[in-house]
Design an enzyme around this catalytic site. Structure first.
Site, PDB file in Angstrom:
ATOM      1  CG  HIS A  17      -0.260  -0.168   2.510  1.00 36.60           C
ATOM      2  ND1 HIS A  17       0.203  -1.404   2.949  1.00 36.60           N
ATOM      3  CD2 HIS A  17       0.086   0.726   3.463  1.00 36.60           C
ATOM      4  CE1 HIS A  17       0.801  -1.245   4.116  1.00 36.60           C
ATOM      5  NE2 HIS A  17       0.740   0.033   4.461  1.00 36.60           N
ATOM      6  CB  CYS A  71       7.342  -1.261   0.578  1.00 33.65           C
ATOM      7  SG  CYS A  71       8.959  -1.118   1.361  1.00 33.65           S
ATOM      8  CB  ILE A  75      13.920  -0.670   4.209  1.00 28.31           C
ATOM      9  CG1 ILE A  75      14.710   0.624   3.983  1.00 28.31           C
ATOM     10  CG2 ILE A  75      14.696  -1.625   5.117  1.00 28.31           C
ATOM     11  CD1 ILE A  75      14.826   1.505   5.229  1.00 28.31           C
ATOM     12  N   GLY A  76      11.782  -2.767   3.616  1.00 24.21           N
ATOM     13  CA  GLY A  76      11.160  -4.052   3.943  1.00 24.21           C
ATOM     14  C   GLY A  76      10.996  -4.954   2.744  1.00 24.21           C
ATOM     15  CG  HIS A 104      29.997  -1.968 -10.158  1.00 24.25           C
ATOM     16  ND1 HIS A 104      30.648  -1.055  -9.371  1.00 24.25           N
ATOM     17  CD2 HIS A 104      30.314  -1.642 -11.439  1.00 24.25           C
ATOM     18  CE1 HIS A 104      31.335  -0.206 -10.135  1.00 24.25           C
ATOM     19  NE2 HIS A 104      31.137  -0.555 -11.394  1.00 24.25           N
ATOM     20  NE  ARG A 138      36.668  -3.591 -11.709  1.00 22.53           N
ATOM     21  CZ  ARG A 138      36.178  -2.766 -10.791  1.00 22.53           C
ATOM     22  NH1 ARG A 138      36.225  -3.080  -9.518  1.00 22.53           N
ATOM     23  NH2 ARG A 138      35.650  -1.615 -11.149  1.00 22.53           N
TER      24      ARG A 138
END
Length: 149
Positions: A17, A71, A75-76, A104, A138
């Site tokens: 939401h 979100c 983060i979550g 990367h 690399r």
């Protein structure tokens, strides 16, 4: 399983939401992207892990080549997505982060914060994410080590 060439062009998108408005704005701002919208379909409270898992499943099952998760903070939903071994989800706040997570880290999912990232910056991040290739070299040995965890 979907045709691999076709599914590579599909971008799964999902949110809770807190990310609903930004998800919808991205779909309008980027109409040429072939979106696989996995929800949520409104601003009513839902649990972000459910949508991160749906998106991870869509990538695992070959329905999409990459994904966008949103979100409130990003983060979550990024933590939930990274619980899946085949997902490399990067939470970004600017175009440089979106470009570098592809170059990367070969990120296959981009996470954004619906309450922390404006529509214009989010659009630019998605464009950079979708148009940037993994550099390999690399960086590949580091990606390989992620599977050893």
């Amino acid at each position: 399983m979907a045709d691999k060439d076709e599914s590579a062009r599909v971008v799964a998108i999902a949110c809770d939401h807190g990310g609903f408005a930004l998800k919808e704005a991205l779909k309008v701002a980027l109409p040429d992207v072939k979106w696989l919208d996995l929800g949520t379909s409104g601003p009513e409270s839902v649990d972000y892990p459910d949508f991160a898992h749906k998106l991870a499943d869509a990538i695992r099952d070959g329905k999409a080549g990459r994904g966008i998760l949103v979100c409130g903070s990003g983060i979550g939903i990024s933590i939930a997505a990274n619980r899946h071994a085949h997902i490399r989800c990067a939470l970004v706040h600017d175009v440089t982060g979106a470009r570098l997570c592809r170059q990367h880290n070969d990120a296959n999912v981009l996470a954004l914060g619906g309450r922390t990232t404006g529509d214009v910056v989010a659009k630019e991040c998605v464009e950079a994410f979708l148009s940037t290739a993994f550099e390999g070299g690399r960086h590949q040995k580091r990606i390989d080590k992620l599977g050893a965890c």
